[in-house]
Design a protein around this motif. Structure first.
Motif, PDB file in Angstrom:
ATOM      1  N   UNK A  95      46.021  46.314 -34.734  1.00  0.00           N
ATOM      2  CA  UNK A  95      44.939  46.724 -34.057  1.00  0.00           C
ATOM      3  C   UNK A  95      43.997  45.699 -33.141  1.00  0.00           C
ATOM      4  N   UNK A  96      43.915  44.671 -33.613  1.00  0.00           N
ATOM      5  CA  UNK A  96      43.248  43.678 -33.033  1.00  0.00           C
ATOM      6  C   UNK A  96      43.896  43.035 -31.847  1.00  0.00           C
ATOM      7  N   UNK A  97      45.205  42.868 -32.157  1.00  0.00           N
ATOM      8  CA  UNK A  97      46.065  42.489 -30.732  1.00  0.00           C
ATOM      9  C   UNK A  97      46.117  43.602 -29.828  1.00  0.00           C
ATOM     10  N   UNK A  98      46.101  44.776 -30.123  1.00  0.00           N
ATOM     11  CA  UNK A  98      46.122  45.886 -29.127  1.00  0.00           C
ATOM     12  C   UNK A  98      44.669  45.836 -28.593  1.00  0.00           C
ATOM     13  N   UNK A  99      43.681  45.481 -29.203  1.00  0.00           N
ATOM     14  CA  UNK A  99      42.171  45.634 -28.774  1.00  0.00           C
ATOM     15  C   UNK A  99      42.170  44.415 -27.644  1.00  0.00           C
ATOM     16  N   UNK A 100      42.721  43.518 -27.799  1.00  0.00           N
ATOM     17  CA  UNK A 100      42.625  42.138 -26.809  1.00  0.00           C
ATOM     18  C   UNK A 100      43.196  42.492 -25.658  1.00  0.00           C
ATOM     19  N   UNK A 101      44.216  43.660 -25.541  1.00  0.00           N
ATOM     20  CA  UNK A 101      44.725  44.250 -24.211  1.00  0.00           C
ATOM     21  C   UNK A 101      43.801  44.638 -23.420  1.00  0.00           C
ATOM     22  N   UNK A 102      42.820  45.418 -23.974  1.00  0.00           N
ATOM     23  CA  UNK A 102      41.708  45.837 -22.938  1.00  0.00           C
ATOM     24  C   UNK A 102      41.018  44.870 -22.063  1.00  0.00           C
ATOM     25  N   UNK A 122      47.617  43.176 -20.903  1.00  0.00           N
ATOM     26  CA  UNK A 122      48.929  43.118 -21.233  1.00  0.00           C
ATOM     27  C   UNK A 122      49.499  44.258 -22.108  1.00  0.00           C
ATOM     28  N   UNK A 123      50.791  44.411 -22.435  1.00  0.00           N
ATOM     29  CA  UNK A 123      51.050  45.049 -23.099  1.00  0.00           C
ATOM     30  C   UNK A 123      50.701  45.348 -24.526  1.00  0.00           C
ATOM     31  N   UNK A 124      50.441  46.706 -25.043  1.00  0.00           N
ATOM     32  CA  UNK A 124      49.854  46.708 -26.285  1.00  0.00           C
ATOM     33  C   UNK A 124      50.770  46.503 -27.433  1.00  0.00           C
ATOM     34  N   UNK A 125      52.178  46.858 -27.238  1.00  0.00           N
ATOM     35  CA  UNK A 125      52.883  46.376 -28.297  1.00  0.00           C
ATOM     36  C   UNK A 125      53.248  44.880 -28.380  1.00  0.00           C
ATOM     37  N   UNK A 126      53.431  44.193 -27.387  1.00  0.00           N
ATOM     38  CA  UNK A 126      53.504  42.570 -27.317  1.00  0.00           C
ATOM     39  C   UNK A 126      52.406  41.988 -27.682  1.00  0.00           C
ATOM     40  N   UNK A 127      51.304  42.386 -27.521  1.00  0.00           N
ATOM     41  CA  UNK A 127      50.085  41.737 -28.117  1.00  0.00           C
ATOM     42  C   UNK A 127      49.858  42.147 -29.452  1.00  0.00           C
ATOM     43  N   UNK A 128      50.150  43.346 -29.728  1.00  0.00           N
ATOM     44  CA  UNK A 128      49.860  43.626 -31.369  1.00  0.00           C
ATOM     45  C   UNK A 128      50.754  43.264 -32.234  1.00  0.00           C
ATOM     46  N   UNK A 129      52.130  43.162 -31.670  1.00  0.00           N
ATOM     47  CA  UNK A 129      53.425  42.447 -32.782  1.00  0.00           C
ATOM     48  C   UNK A 129      52.983  40.927 -32.706  1.00  0.00           C
ATOM     49  N   UNK A 130      52.553  40.298 -31.685  1.00  0.00           N
ATOM     50  CA  UNK A 130      52.361  38.820 -31.480  1.00  0.00           C
ATOM     51  C   UNK A 130      51.285  38.297 -32.614  1.00  0.00           C
ATOM     52  N   UNK A 131      50.222  39.477 -32.578  1.00  0.00           N
ATOM     53  CA  UNK A 131      49.307  39.015 -33.562  1.00  0.00           C
ATOM     54  C   UNK A 131      49.498  39.388 -34.953  1.00  0.00           C
ATOM     55  N   UNK A 132      50.298  40.441 -35.011  1.00  0.00           N
ATOM     56  CA  UNK A 132      50.895  40.717 -36.437  1.00  0.00           C
ATOM     57  C   UNK A 132      51.620  39.464 -36.790  1.00  0.00           C
ATOM     58  N   UNK A 133      52.538  39.169 -36.175  1.00  0.00           N
ATOM     59  CA  UNK A 133      53.415  37.991 -36.991  1.00  0.00           C
ATOM     60  C   UNK A 133      52.707  36.612 -37.162  1.00  0.00           C
ATOM     61  N   UNK A 134      51.701  36.333 -36.071  1.00  0.00           N
ATOM     62  CA  UNK A 134      50.929  34.953 -36.592  1.00  0.00           C
ATOM     63  C   UNK A 134      50.308  35.557 -37.647  1.00  0.00           C
ATOM     64  N   UNK A 135      49.431  36.492 -37.716  1.00  0.00           N
ATOM     65  CA  UNK A 135      48.768  36.459 -39.082  1.00  0.00           C
ATOM     66  C   UNK A 135      49.462  36.729 -40.476  1.00  0.00           C
ATOM     67  N   UNK A 136      50.494  37.315 -40.084  1.00  0.00           N
ATOM     68  CA  UNK A 136      51.541  37.297 -41.306  1.00  0.00           C
ATOM     69  C   UNK A 136      52.066  36.075 -41.985  1.00  0.00           C
ATOM     70  N   UNK A 137      52.466  35.200 -40.699  1.00  0.00           N
ATOM     71  CA  UNK A 137      52.665  33.824 -41.129  1.00  0.00           C
ATOM     72  C   UNK A 137      51.921  32.971 -41.360  1.00  0.00           C
ATOM     73  N   UNK A 138      50.580  33.114 -41.254  1.00  0.00           N
ATOM     74  CA  UNK A 138      49.450  32.258 -41.694  1.00  0.00           C
ATOM     75  C   UNK A 138      49.344  32.600 -43.085  1.00  0.00           C
TER      76      UNK A 138
END
Length: 375
Positions: free
Chosen positions: A331-338, A342-358
């Motif tokens: 949701x945060x990644x999608x919010x950044x697209x406002x 950028x694409x909601x899916x690209x930004x959201x999935x990128x944020x998700x992967x970075x967060x889960x990796x951490x």
């Protein structure tokens, strides 16, 4: 004789010579008479600055070399004459923005008005860089003038990133403690402590940042008031330059500047807005509002990975924390697209992967430490 000081004087002198040469060349190449006159007036100020540094060099007992622009400036002069000054104006405006405070910490220029001249040049050139044949359009002016900048994008960005800081930092903390196989109660206490520590830290940092910005703005306004009282003619000239850059004819710009300078209170308010880009009624916002907003935004994000430990324990709580945190990260990644578009899916999935990796890394580290301490 101070060799370091003399080297600094010579470097300042060369910069003024380069600017003087370039502005004169741009004036010669500029087909529009009002803009050409602006370049000549900028060159005149740079010539005064060059004279000042030559005097400093002589007083220090060093010889003054004949004025000559650098090779880079000669190339820029050729480009201005060949393709027109508009080609160079954006880069020159950007360079002036970067160098506008170059004299602020130099004691020799502290009481000369030169620091204010540099800031004025940066603002005038910034306006000119966004100008059109008939002056600045409203949208272009709004992007340049500080008091007209839209705060929606910045406010939204701050909100999204504040929540992201809370979520990501506390998720990593909770996963690290969970990896060490501590009790759910210990994880809960740690998560709440992390929430409060992070939120207070963010709030205090934001308060200091905004308060420092306000104090800097107040100092700049006080300096502007002193300069207005000491040299009203120079301030009038700077105002006229600004209004000419906005598209007013020279005679109207001078008349308007003269009328404003005649009223000291109105003159200071106008110079503060037009030259410094500061709203004297706002001064950069309230530090208390900024602090409270930072506290709340961080806490909103940080409570997400802690919440499952209020209702469950063990593996179920860890899985629940990962699940709702994953939703929050997306949701945060999608919010950044406002803001970014950028694409909601690209930004959201990128944020998700970075967060889960951490979270995965801290879980692994916590598990390793827990095993070492228990064994």
């Amino acid at each position: 004789m101070n060799p370091k000081a003399i080297d600094r004087y010579r470097a300042n002198l060369q910069g003024e010579i380069d600017s003087l040469t370039l502005y004169l060349a741009m004036a010669e190449a500029e087909p529009q008479a009002p803009l050409a006159e602006l370049y000549r007036r900028l060159a005149k100020v740079e010539e005064k600055h060059a004279d000042f540094w030559e005097r400093q060099i002589r007083e220090a007992g060093a010889p003054v070399k004949p004025r000559a622009p650098t090779a880079r400036t000669r190339i820029k002069v050729w480009l201005a004459r060949r393709f027109g000054p508009g080609l160079l104006l954006p880069s020159i405006a950007a360079a002036e923005q970067m160098d506008q405070r170059m004299y602020d910490d130099q004691p020799e220029s502290a009481r000369t008005g030169m620091p204010q001249d540099e800031r004025s040049h940066a603002r005038v050139l910034g306006l000119m860089a966004g100008s059109f044949p008939r002056g600045l359009e409203g949208s272009a002016l709004a992007r340049i003038e500080g008091r007209h900048r839209a705060i929606g994008g910045n406010a939204l960005r701050a909100a999204v990133l504040g929540a992201n800081d809370g979520l990501l930092s506390n998720l990593s903390l909770v996963m690290g403690v969970s990896g060490a196989h501590l009790s759910s109660h210990s994880v809960l206490v740690t998560g709440i402590a992390g929430l409060l520590a992070g939120a207070f830290s963010m709030a205090i940092g934001e308060w200091i940042s905004v308060q420092s910005s306000r104090e800097l703005n107040q100092f700049q306004i006080a300096t502007e008031a002193d300069e207005l009282a000491a040299a009203p003619e120079e301030e009038e000239e700077e105002l006229a330059l600004i209004y000419e850059a906005k598209g007013l004819p020279p005679d109207q710009a001078k008349a308007l500047a003269r009328r404003l300078i005649s009223d000291p209170a109105k003159a200071l308010d106008t110079l503060t807005r037009e030259e410094l880009g500061i709203d004297p009624k706002d001064l950069g916002g309230s530090p208390w509002v900024a602090a409270m907003a930072s506290f709340v935004l961080f806490a909103v994000g940080a409570v997400i990975p802690v919440a499952p430990f209020l209702f469950s324990e063990g593996t179920a709580a860890v899985r629940g924390a990962l699940l709702i945190s994953a939703v929050g990260l997306f949701g945060i990644g999608a919010g950044i697209t406002l803001v970014t578009g950028r694409s909601v899916w690209v930004s959201g999935i990128r944020q998700l992967l970075v967060g889960l990796a951490a979270a995965g890394v801290t879980y692994g580290i916590g598990h390793f430490i827990g095993v070492q301490l228990s064994g």
